[in-house]
Each structure stands twice: as C-alpha cells, then as structure tokens.
Design a protein around this motif. Structure first.
Motif, mmCIF file in Angstrom:
data_model
loop_
_atom_site.group_PDB
_atom_site.id
_atom_site.type_symbol
_atom_site.label_atom_id
_atom_site.label_comp_id
_atom_site.label_asym_id
_atom_site.label_seq_id
_atom_site.Cartn_x
_atom_site.Cartn_y
_atom_site.Cartn_z
ATOM 1 N N ARG A 123 -10.894 -13.247 5.591
ATOM 2 C CA ARG A 123 -12.022 -14.166 5.393
ATOM 3 C C ARG A 123 -13.120 -14.031 6.457
ATOM 4 O O ARG A 123 -14.305 -13.928 6.110
ATOM 5 C CB ARG A 123 -11.519 -15.611 5.298
ATOM 6 N N PRO A 124 -12.785 -14.004 7.767
ATOM 7 C CA PRO A 124 -13.858 -13.886 8.772
ATOM 8 C C PRO A 124 -14.678 -12.602 8.626
ATOM 9 O O PRO A 124 -15.886 -12.602 8.886
ATOM 10 C CB PRO A 124 -13.099 -13.889 10.111
ATOM 11 N N ILE A 125 -14.030 -11.517 8.210
ATOM 12 C CA ILE A 125 -14.749 -10.245 8.019
ATOM 13 C C ILE A 125 -15.741 -10.385 6.873
ATOM 14 O O ILE A 125 -16.906 -9.966 6.975
ATOM 15 C CB ILE A 125 -13.735 -9.109 7.736
ATOM 16 N N LEU A 126 -15.300 -11.011 5.790
ATOM 17 C CA LEU A 126 -16.172 -11.212 4.622
ATOM 18 C C LEU A 126 -17.310 -12.177 4.947
ATOM 19 O O LEU A 126 -18.441 -11.994 4.480
ATOM 20 C CB LEU A 126 -15.336 -11.729 3.439
ATOM 21 N N GLN A 127 -17.020 -13.176 5.766
ATOM 22 C CA GLN A 127 -18.061 -14.133 6.169
ATOM 23 C C GLN A 127 -19.153 -13.461 6.989
ATOM 24 O O GLN A 127 -20.301 -13.908 7.001
ATOM 25 C CB GLN A 127 -17.425 -15.294 6.955
ATOM 26 N N GLU A 128 -18.793 -12.377 7.681
ATOM 27 C CA GLU A 128 -19.786 -11.607 8.446
ATOM 28 C C GLU A 128 -20.617 -10.685 7.551
ATOM 29 O O GLU A 128 -21.503 -9.977 8.038
ATOM 30 C CB GLU A 128 -19.078 -10.749 9.509
ATOM 31 N N GLY A 129 -20.275 -10.644 6.263
ATOM 32 C CA GLY A 129 -21.021 -9.788 5.340
ATOM 33 C C GLY A 129 -20.518 -8.355 5.293
ATOM 34 O O GLY A 129 -21.231 -7.446 4.854
ATOM 35 N N ARG A 130 -19.289 -8.151 5.757
ATOM 36 C CA ARG A 130 -18.708 -6.796 5.718
ATOM 37 C C ARG A 130 -17.653 -6.697 4.623
ATOM 38 O O ARG A 130 -17.015 -7.684 4.268
ATOM 39 C CB ARG A 130 -18.107 -6.449 7.086
ATOM 40 N N ASP A 131 -17.482 -5.503 4.093
ATOM 41 C CA ASP A 131 -16.482 -5.248 3.063
ATOM 42 C C ASP A 131 -15.163 -4.823 3.714
ATOM 43 O O ASP A 131 -15.110 -4.557 4.922
ATOM 44 C CB ASP A 131 -16.971 -4.158 2.108
ATOM 45 N N ILE A 132 -14.092 -4.737 2.885
ATOM 46 C CA ILE A 132 -12.757 -4.424 3.411
ATOM 47 C C ILE A 132 -12.072 -3.361 2.565
ATOM 48 O O ILE A 132 -12.033 -3.469 1.330
ATOM 49 C CB ILE A 132 -11.862 -5.689 3.440
ATOM 50 N N LEU A 133 -11.531 -2.352 3.242
ATOM 51 C CA LEU A 133 -10.653 -1.367 2.614
ATOM 52 C C LEU A 133 -9.294 -1.500 3.293
ATOM 53 O O LEU A 133 -9.147 -1.164 4.469
ATOM 54 C CB LEU A 133 -11.204 0.050 2.796
ATOM 55 N N TYR A 134 -8.299 -2.022 2.561
ATOM 56 C CA TYR A 134 -6.964 -2.202 3.126
ATOM 57 C C TYR A 134 -6.058 -1.065 2.665
ATOM 58 O O TYR A 134 -5.889 -0.824 1.466
ATOM 59 C CB TYR A 134 -6.377 -3.557 2.713
ATOM 60 N N LEU A 135 -5.477 -0.368 3.625
ATOM 61 C CA LEU A 135 -4.567 0.752 3.370
ATOM 62 C C LEU A 135 -3.160 0.287 3.713
ATOM 63 O O LEU A 135 -2.827 0.087 4.885
ATOM 64 C CB LEU A 135 -4.976 1.968 4.220
ATOM 65 N N ALA A 136 -2.331 0.114 2.685
ATOM 66 C CA ALA A 136 -1.086 -0.642 2.819
ATOM 67 C C ALA A 136 0.151 0.216 3.029
ATOM 68 O O ALA A 136 0.247 1.340 2.531
ATOM 69 C CB ALA A 136 -0.867 -1.474 1.555
ATOM 70 N N PHE A 137 1.124 -0.359 3.721
ATOM 71 C CA PHE A 137 2.496 0.145 3.793
ATOM 72 C C PHE A 137 3.026 0.294 2.361
ATOM 73 O O PHE A 137 2.695 -0.489 1.474
ATOM 74 C CB PHE A 137 3.319 -0.880 4.587
ATOM 75 N N SER A 138 3.860 1.294 2.121
ATOM 76 C CA SER A 138 4.359 1.617 0.780
ATOM 77 C C SER A 138 4.904 0.408 0.016
ATOM 78 O O SER A 138 5.769 -0.316 0.509
ATOM 79 C CB SER A 138 5.471 2.661 0.878
ATOM 80 N N SER A 139 4.416 0.244 -1.219
ATOM 81 C CA SER A 139 4.948 -0.815 -2.082
ATOM 82 C C SER A 139 6.398 -0.517 -2.469
ATOM 83 O O SER A 139 7.112 -1.394 -2.947
ATOM 84 C CB SER A 139 4.108 -0.932 -3.350
ATOM 85 N N GLY A 140 6.843 0.737 -2.275
ATOM 86 C CA GLY A 140 8.234 1.089 -2.557
ATOM 87 C C GLY A 140 9.197 0.588 -1.488
ATOM 88 O O GLY A 140 10.414 0.640 -1.674
ATOM 89 N N LEU A 141 8.657 0.101 -0.361
ATOM 90 C CA LEU A 141 9.508 -0.329 0.752
ATOM 91 C C LEU A 141 9.254 -1.773 1.197
ATOM 92 O O LEU A 141 9.998 -2.300 2.010
ATOM 93 C CB LEU A 141 9.291 0.607 1.953
ATOM 94 N N SER A 142 8.198 -2.396 0.690
ATOM 95 C CA SER A 142 7.832 -3.735 1.158
ATOM 96 C C SER A 142 6.966 -4.437 0.117
ATOM 97 O O SER A 142 6.296 -3.788 -0.691
ATOM 98 C CB SER A 142 7.042 -3.622 2.471
ATOM 99 N N THR A 143 6.958 -5.778 0.167
ATOM 100 C CA THR A 143 6.073 -6.553 -0.716
ATOM 101 C C THR A 143 4.701 -6.789 -0.081
ATOM 102 O O THR A 143 3.871 -7.497 -0.634
ATOM 103 C CB THR A 143 6.704 -7.914 -1.051
ATOM 104 N N THR A 144 4.463 -6.185 1.083
ATOM 105 C CA THR A 144 3.198 -6.396 1.799
ATOM 106 C C THR A 144 1.986 -6.038 0.928
ATOM 107 O O THR A 144 0.998 -6.772 0.895
ATOM 108 C CB THR A 144 3.200 -5.572 3.106
ATOM 109 N N TYR A 145 2.058 -4.912 0.231
ATOM 110 C CA TYR A 145 0.928 -4.494 -0.613
ATOM 111 C C TYR A 145 0.621 -5.549 -1.680
ATOM 112 O O TYR A 145 -0.538 -5.900 -1.908
ATOM 113 C CB TYR A 145 1.224 -3.137 -1.273
ATOM 114 N N GLN A 146 1.679 -6.085 -2.329
ATOM 115 C CA GLN A 146 1.459 -7.107 -3.367
ATOM 116 C C GLN A 146 0.783 -8.349 -2.789
ATOM 117 O O GLN A 146 -0.084 -8.945 -3.421
ATOM 118 C CB GLN A 146 2.785 -7.494 -4.041
ATOM 119 N N SER A 147 1.179 -8.727 -1.562
ATOM 120 C CA SER A 147 0.539 -9.881 -0.899
ATOM 121 C C SER A 147 -0.949 -9.635 -0.706
ATOM 122 O O SER A 147 -1.784 -10.528 -0.916
ATOM 123 C CB SER A 147 1.189 -10.140 0.469
#
Length: 290
Positions: free
Chosen positions: A77-101
């Motif tokens: 949220r704070p990054i978006l409030q600054e007017g910047r975009d986000i590219l999130y590169l996630a840990f494998s969805s085959g090993l964790s639910t982090t990507y789904q979150s």
C-alpha cells in the motif's frame, strides 16, 4: 513513465547487501522454533544463519509459515500511495502458499488503486534460484526497461533458471515428505547422496544418486555442463546449508571447467534450510531447460 518497485520474499536467499544494491523490497517468511517465532530477514537479524544450523544439528525442530495477505497489503500500500507500481517475484507456488497470498492482496489493492500496475510472477524457484531470477530481472530494470517489459522477461526466463542440489542428510527431506522413509534409510546406510532439482512446476524432484559427498558435488557441475547457456559469461549462484567449504569447492570446479567469473555464494536461509537441512549444497544457472 511511472516508476516501479521489484518486490520479492526472503526465500530468495540473497545477501542483504545485494538486495539493497538492487533496490528490492524483500518481505520475510517466518520460522517457529520452540516457543519463538523468527522472521527470516536476509541479514539474519532475528536468527543468525550459522546459529540456526547449529540448533538443527543439535536436534531442534521448526515449522515455517508463508507471508499472509495482510502482510502483503501492508507492504504494497505505501508504495502504491507514492504513485509507484509493483512487480512481485514470488517464491515457488509448488513449495509455499506465499504466491497465492500475494495474488489475493494484489487483487484487492487494484480496486483501491485503479491506475496502478500490480504484477505477480510465480518464479517456480527457490533459494538462490529465486535469487538469480530476481537478480536478472533487476538488471533489466536497471537497464531502463518498463514494468511490462521486465514482467514479460521474467515469464520468458523462469523455466530456464536451473536448480541442482544435493543434501547431506536425507532425513530432513523425509520429514518434509519429499522422499519416503525407506529411501532415507537405504540412502543413509549406503552413503548415497541424492541429486535433486526443482522442476517446471516448482517442486523438488530427485533425479539421480551419487555414492559419497564429493561425487554428489561434482554431479551438480556435470548437470551444468549439459544445459548451461554460455556458462563462461553468465552469473552463477551457489547456496549452502552451513557448508561453505563445499560451496567453494563447487565454485572452483565451475571456474575450472567453464571459466565462469561471476559467482556468488550465500547461505540457504532458515525457512528453506529447515526442510533441506545442514550440508545442503545448490548450484543455480541459466540453461536451455530446467
């Protein structure tokens, strides 16, 4: 053109210094050991890497937990409030639910920030394989590429990031359900060392076996020889479960065989190390296929 931030998580196992130089936003996964919860910061501020492995060697057990939707919203949220975009590169969805979150958080925030671009990419990678993937994407951003161009590049290369690794003690993989109890017992009795990789779906797969530790380390470099794209001129990452001498041995062998100069070595962090154990050694590079 709007500025954007590359975000990843602590399973990238980069050094804190590298993450800072690349201007990454890194969110920590967590580890519960005994009564204490530790966040897996890249600088080891809550639990030191050597200390973690010493505790595992002494018989301590731990459980790990993914990053929550709320944690992602709080970081994004704070990054978006600054007017910047986000590219999130996630840990494998085959090993964790982090990507789904991250996907759930991004979907919610797009309603709140309709003009923003929030992209999530499942690296299908782990440890410094994820680290190498993030590193290469960050180089594209440094070269002036747009968020869309970096996202497309990420999708294009992710199945070319090769992960080859071996473990010293099969019982850690057995506990995590990665191999059967019979395989673990048989392998331990015969000093058989498995050679494993992360497949196209981001899962750990046992590929072959080597007799003894040194043979298993050399087998990783043999795999690199088969598929690496221009090995002399690429960046290679090596991660280790508190066995730096073995990491140096593999690095020296890579240099000797291919003339590779750009090699980075770091620990397998506690979250992944909890499943792979002390003595894990992994080699990461770009290849024609995983």
């Amino acid at each position: 053109m709007r500025d954007f931030v590359i975000m990843t998580d602590s399973c990238c196992d980069m050094t804190a210094q590298m993450a800072e130089e690349l201007e990454l936003k890194v969110l920590p996964l967590s580890l519960l050991m005994g009564q204490d919860t530790y966040r897996n910061w890249l600088d080891g501020r809550e639990i030191g890497f050597h200390d973690f492995y010493e505790r595992i060697r002494a018989g301590a057990t731990a459980t790990t937990s993914a990053i929550s939707v709320g944690d992602f919203e709080e970081a994004m949220r704070p990054i978006l409030q600054e007017g910047r975009d986000i590219l999130y590169l996630a840990f494998s969805s085959g090993l964790s639910t982090t990507y789904q979150s991250a996907v759930i958080a991004a979907d919610g925030l797009r309603e709140e920030f309709p003009d923003a671009k929030i992209y999530t990419v499942d690296s299908l990678a782990a440890s410094l394989g994820q680290g190498l993937f993030v590193y290469l994407c960050a180089q594209q951003k440094r070269a002036g590429k747009t968020i869309d161009e970096v996202r497309d590049y990420a999708e294009e290369i992710k199945l070319k990031v090769c992960h080859w690794f071996t473990v010293d003690d099969l019982n850690h993989l057995k506990r995590g359900g990665r191999i059967s109890a019979a395989t673990a017992l048989f392998g331990t009795m015969l000093t058989i060392k498995p050679v494993l990789h992360v497949d196209d779906e981001g899962h750990l797969i046992s590929v072959s076996k080597a007799r003894g530790r040194k043979a298993s380390l050399l087998a990783l470099v043999d795999r690199m020889e088969k598929t690496a794209i221009d090995p002399k001129n690429q960046t290679v990452f090596i991660s280790h479960g508190d066995c730096e001498a073995d990491a140096q041995f593999v690095a020296d062998e890579v240099r000797r065989r291919f003339g590779t100069e750009d090699i980075h070595i770091n620990y397998v962090g506690p979250v992944i190390g909890n499943h792979s154990g002390p003595g894990t050694l992994a080699l990461f590079f770009l290849g024609t296929e995983r």
